[in-house]
Design a protein around this motif. Structure first.
Motif: not given
Length: 309
Positions: A287-294, A299-305, A191-193
């Motif tokens: 550092x900008x927080x990250x949540x929801x659809x983002x 996570x999907x992009x990293x998991x695929x790469x 959540x924090x980034x």
């Protein structure tokens, strides 16, 4: 102190061989106390080291336990397992962070290879983690094991952050035509980034200058190296890291959290091991927080790469 392959042993602090008998050890301890006592012009920090060394080897039972080692040979994961699983008590049912990869795995494998080469062909290597053997090995070999232990310690901490976090360990980050050994120790999404995390053990205290870590035992530019590897992964995955964190042993930093500000456009913080969990939960400045659809998309992009070292 004393629990790193790069640190002086209790015997070295007392100025004796590991094979010294009890009486020799006791005399050495008394001599070192007189030599290092602040009231007689000694160094207070060394005086404390001498006392700590005696606590570890001054009594037969404690000495026997010390001589058996400091856990150098106990990785936090099963080598045969494809994915690291943090050790936990049977009754611990708390949600865990999603963890992928083997923290410290690359460096442990490299350590074992170099240790066998150093011992020599045909020589028997019953225990590559024997404390006496480890401390007698060349510095670059001991450094590999120290960093593996540091990565495993970080992995245990981030594993306890909870199900809102995803962690990738030992992420390959060489890029096209880059260093084949380059990797990011940990990528942490929460959540924090999104953070690139470097786990280090330089074997001594560090200082900071112009956004970089310096010190008598720091040979390279760890912050610059981490940021360069983060850029490789960011381009490949199409994501943007919010910040970078360097994790060091508690004894090697004066403050639990030191924010170095933006380095090449990325907020960077140096964190003591015991403060890492708090830093990742609260975030670091800029550092900008990250949540929801983002968060799901990242996570999907990293998991695929992500590819592992």
């Amino acid at each position: 102190m004393f629990d790193s392959p790069l640190s002086a042993s209790a015997y070295e602090v007392l100025g004796v061989e590991a094979s010294a008998d009890d009486e020799t050890l006791r005399k050495a301890y008394r001599l070192r106390l007189r030599q290092t006592h602040p009231d007689t012009g000694g160094d207070a920090a060394v005086f404390i080291q001498v006392q700590r060394a005696w606590e570890l080897v001054g009594e037969p039972a404690a000495r026997a336990a010390y001589d058996r080692g400091h856990g150098f040979g106990t990785p936090a994961f099963a080598p045969e397992a494809p994915v690291w699983r943090p050790a936990r008590a049977a009754a611990d049912t708390r949600p865990r962070a999603r963890s992928h990869g083997q923290p410290g795995g690359w460096r442990r494998e490299r350590y074992l290879t170099l240790m066998r080469e150093w011992v020599g062909r045909g020589a028997t290597l019953d225990d590559p983690y024997d404390p006496a053997l480890v401390r007698s090995a060349p510095h670059h070999v001991r450094r590999l094991l120290a960093d593996a232990l540091a990565e495993e310690a970080t992995a245990r901490i981030v594993g306890d952050l909870g199900m809102g976090y995803t962690v990738w360990h030992d992420v390959e980050a060489s890029g096209r035509g880059g260093d084949p050994d380059a990797k990011i120790d940990h990528i942490v999404l929460g959540p924090s980034g999104l953070y690139g995390v470097l786990s280090e053990d330089f074997g001594g205290p560090v200082r900071f200058r112009r956004g970089e870590i310096i010190g008598d035992t720091v040979a390279e530019a760890p912050v610059a190296g981490l940021l360069a590897r983060m850029r490789v992964v960011a381009r490949a995955a199409g994501v943007r890291f919010g910040g970078a964190i360097v994790v060091l042993p508690d004894d090697d930093v004066d403050e639990p959290l030191t924010e170095l500000g933006k380095v090449r456009g990325t907020p960077v913080a140096v964190v003591s091991r015991s403060a890492l969990s708090t830093a990742l939960r609260r975030g670091i400045t800029g550092v900008r927080a990250v949540g929801g659809n983002e968060s799901f998309d990242v996570r999907t992009r990293l998991q695929q790469t992500v590819r592992f070292a």
